[in-house]
Design a protein around this motif. Structure first.
Motif, PDB file in Angstrom:
ATOM      1  N   SER A  16       0.855  -1.201   0.000  1.00 23.28           N
ATOM      2  CA  SER A  16       0.000   0.000   0.000  1.00 23.28           C
ATOM      3  C   SER A  16       0.884   1.242   0.000  1.00 23.28           C
ATOM      4  CB  SER A  16      -0.900   0.004   1.239  1.00 23.28           C
ATOM      5  OG  SER A  16      -1.352   1.319   1.487  1.00 23.28           O
ATOM      6  N   SER A  18      -0.122   4.417   0.167  1.00 26.40           N
ATOM      7  CA  SER A  18      -0.550   5.433   1.149  1.00 26.40           C
ATOM      8  C   SER A  18      -0.034   5.059   2.549  1.00 26.40           C
ATOM      9  CB  SER A  18      -2.075   5.600   1.148  1.00 26.40           C
ATOM     10  OG  SER A  18      -2.722   4.366   1.362  1.00 26.40           O
ATOM     11  N   LEU A  96      -7.630   5.553  -3.155  1.00 28.79           N
ATOM     12  CA  LEU A  96      -8.794   6.008  -3.940  1.00 28.79           C
ATOM     13  C   LEU A  96      -9.435   4.762  -4.533  1.00 28.79           C
ATOM     14  CD1 LEU A  96     -10.271   8.628  -5.007  1.00 28.79           C
ATOM     15  CD2 LEU A  96      -9.024   8.252  -7.138  1.00 28.79           C
ATOM     16  N   ASN A  98     -12.718   3.481  -6.728  1.00 31.88           N
ATOM     17  CA  ASN A  98     -13.873   3.876  -7.548  1.00 31.88           C
ATOM     18  C   ASN A  98     -14.199   5.363  -7.377  1.00 31.88           C
ATOM     19  OD1 ASN A  98     -14.168   1.273  -8.639  1.00 31.88           O
ATOM     20  ND2 ASN A  98     -15.098   0.602  -6.708  1.00 31.88           N
ATOM     21  N   PHE A  99     -13.146   6.148  -7.508  1.00 29.96           N
ATOM     22  CA  PHE A  99     -13.206   7.614  -7.455  1.00 29.96           C
ATOM     23  C   PHE A  99     -13.550   8.173  -6.080  1.00 29.96           C
ATOM     24  CE2 PHE A  99     -14.509   6.205 -11.718  1.00 29.96           C
ATOM     25  CZ  PHE A  99     -13.425   6.680 -12.447  1.00 29.96           C
ATOM     26  N   GLY A 142      -4.571   6.354 -10.831  1.00 34.72           N
ATOM     27  CA  GLY A 142      -4.520   7.327 -11.926  1.00 34.72           C
ATOM     28  C   GLY A 142      -4.101   8.713 -11.441  1.00 34.72           C
ATOM     29  N   TYR A 144      -5.207  12.676 -11.213  1.00 34.00           N
ATOM     30  CA  TYR A 144      -6.420  13.503 -11.243  1.00 34.00           C
ATOM     31  C   TYR A 144      -6.128  14.989 -11.175  1.00 34.00           C
ATOM     32  CZ  TYR A 144      -8.758   9.092 -10.791  1.00 34.00           C
ATOM     33  OH  TYR A 144      -9.199   7.817 -11.033  1.00 34.00           O
ATOM     34  N   THR A 177      -0.106   5.485  -9.268  1.00 36.37           N
ATOM     35  CA  THR A 177       0.576   4.279  -8.769  1.00 36.37           C
ATOM     36  C   THR A 177       0.371   3.059  -9.681  1.00 36.37           C
ATOM     37  OG1 THR A 177      -1.307   3.637  -7.400  1.00 36.37           O
ATOM     38  CG2 THR A 177       0.359   5.035  -6.356  1.00 36.37           C
TER      39      THR A 177
HETATM   40  C1  LIG Z   1     -11.381  -1.546  -5.521  1.00 38.72           C
HETATM   41  C2  LIG Z   1     -10.403  -0.596  -6.161  1.00 38.72           C
HETATM   42  C3  LIG Z   1     -10.878   0.531  -6.810  1.00 38.72           C
HETATM   43  C4  LIG Z   1      -9.979   1.417  -7.400  1.00 38.72           C
HETATM   44  N1  LIG Z   1     -10.474   2.536  -8.009  1.00 38.72           N
HETATM   45  C5  LIG Z   1      -9.617   3.459  -8.507  1.00 38.72           C
HETATM   46  C6  LIG Z   1     -10.101   4.663  -9.097  1.00 38.72           C
HETATM   47  O1  LIG Z   1     -11.289   4.945  -9.160  1.00 38.72           O
HETATM   48  N2  LIG Z   1      -9.185   5.526  -9.580  1.00 38.72           N
HETATM   49  C7  LIG Z   1      -7.859   5.294  -9.531  1.00 38.72           C
HETATM   50  O2  LIG Z   1      -7.087   6.130  -9.981  1.00 38.72           O
HETATM   51  N3  LIG Z   1      -7.365   4.169  -8.969  1.00 38.72           N
HETATM   52  C8  LIG Z   1      -8.206   3.255  -8.456  1.00 38.72           C
HETATM   53  N4  LIG Z   1      -7.738   2.114  -7.861  1.00 38.72           N
HETATM   54  C9  LIG Z   1      -6.284   1.942  -7.738  1.00 38.72           C
HETATM   55  C10 LIG Z   1      -5.793   2.444  -6.388  1.00 38.72           C
HETATM   56  O3  LIG Z   1      -6.212   3.772  -6.140  1.00 38.72           O
HETATM   57  C11 LIG Z   1      -4.271   2.377  -6.325  1.00 38.72           C
HETATM   58  O4  LIG Z   1      -3.873   1.026  -6.404  1.00 38.72           O
HETATM   59  C12 LIG Z   1      -3.691   3.016  -5.086  1.00 38.72           C
HETATM   60  O5  LIG Z   1      -2.292   2.881  -5.083  1.00 38.72           O
HETATM   61  C13 LIG Z   1      -4.298   2.407  -3.836  1.00 38.72           C
HETATM   62  O6  LIG Z   1      -3.704   2.930  -2.660  1.00 38.72           O
HETATM   63  P1  LIG Z   1      -2.682   2.035  -1.835  1.00 38.72           P
HETATM   64  O7  LIG Z   1      -1.484   1.822  -2.721  1.00 38.72           O
HETATM   65  O8  LIG Z   1      -2.387   2.823  -0.619  1.00 38.72           O
HETATM   66  O9  LIG Z   1      -3.398   0.742  -1.532  1.00 38.72           O
HETATM   67  C14 LIG Z   1      -8.591   1.192  -7.308  1.00 38.72           C
HETATM   68  C15 LIG Z   1      -8.125   0.033  -6.652  1.00 38.72           C
HETATM   69  C16 LIG Z   1      -9.017  -0.845  -6.075  1.00 38.72           C
HETATM   70  C17 LIG Z   1      -8.505  -2.062  -5.348  1.00 38.72           C
END
Ligand SMILES: Cc1cc2nc3c(=O)[nH]c(=O)nc-3n(C[C@H](O)[C@H](O)[C@H](O)COP(=O)(O)O)c2cc1C
Length: 203
Positions: A16, A18, A96, A98-99, A142, A144, A177
């Motif tokens: 993760s 974050s 993030l 699903n937005f 992504g 934003y 990411t």
């Molecule tokens: C269920 C789910 C929904 C996601 N929806 C989005 C999204 O809407 N937009 C986006 O840019 N990334 C989306 N992602 C990707 C994550 O934002 C990305 O992997 C991010 O690094 C997650 O934070 P973390 O690395 O702290 O876990 C989604 C990932 C998951 C698992």
């Protein structure tokens, strides 16, 4: 200062981004002498507002006796709220999804955004009753920054915590990411700068 970290990611720090960033901020806050409490909210019992809760709230406002189940629901909500308001600085850590924000984080917010406790209505509109500051650490697959209207994670967190009266310090949005070229080693310098500046700001 008393710091509360709201960890709203069910993933481990190794995977993760974050949480990885938050770990470094937490370390620096502790080194600067701050007390840091972490709430891993995916491992906590955070009630969602359901029919029992709605009935309990309605009955309370009318002075009607509660069932045992209703009483327990409200008691848990009140316990979470009373523990939540005791900090000077809040660190909200989330992916993030699903937005938007993860559902467990929304459930927590639904427990702590309470009229008469953390905000109140006045003739001039609602006023936040909390004091202190917050930062939001969010990772998104992504990017934003060029299309902020598509992003409802940070924008929501910013809005709701300001609404409660807290002042936002510099938040950290780790973007892109999932784009293939994201590497922690490359991002580290940006993170170091942010940690250094942010720790200074909470002094
Ligand atoms: C269920 C789910 C929904 C996601 N929806 C989005 C999204 O809407 N937009 C986006 O840019 N990334 C989306 N992602 C990707 C994550 O934002 C990305 O992997 C991010 O690094 C997650 O934070 P973390 O690395 O702290 O876990 C989604 C990932 C998951 C698992």
């Amino acid at each position: 200062m008393k710091v509360l970290v709201i960890d709203s990611n069910p993933k481990q720090e190794e995977i993760s981004h974050s949480k990885w960033a938050a770990e470094q901020y937490i370390k620096a806050l502790k080194e600067a002498g701050h007390y840091v409490e972490i709430w891993p909210i995916y491992q906590m019992n955070i009630p969602v507002i359901d029919e029992t809760t709605m009935n309990a709230m309605s009955k309370t406002s009318q002075g009607i006796d509660l069932s045992e189940e209703e009483y327990e629901k409200l008691e848990l909500r009140e316990m979470i709220l009373s523990r939540f308001i005791n900090f000077d600085h809040y660190v909200i850590v989330s992916p993030l999804w699903n937005f938007g924000i993860p559902p467990q984080l929304k459930a927590l917010i639904d427990n702590i955004a309470v009229a008469g406790k953390t905000f109140k209505y006045t003739e001039k509109g609602p006023v936040g009753l909390m004091e202190g500051t917050f930062v939001h650490i969010q990772a998104s697959g992504g990017i934003y920054s060029d299309m902020p209207e598509m992003e409802f994670g940070h924008r929501y967190i910013k809005h709701i915590f300001r609404f409660l009266g807290l002042e936002e310090k510099l938040s950290l949005l780790i973007e892109g990411t999932n784009l293939g070229d994201f590497e922690r080693s490359i991002y580290q310098e940006t993170l170091d700068d942010w940690v250094r500046q942010s720790v200074k700001e909470v002094m």
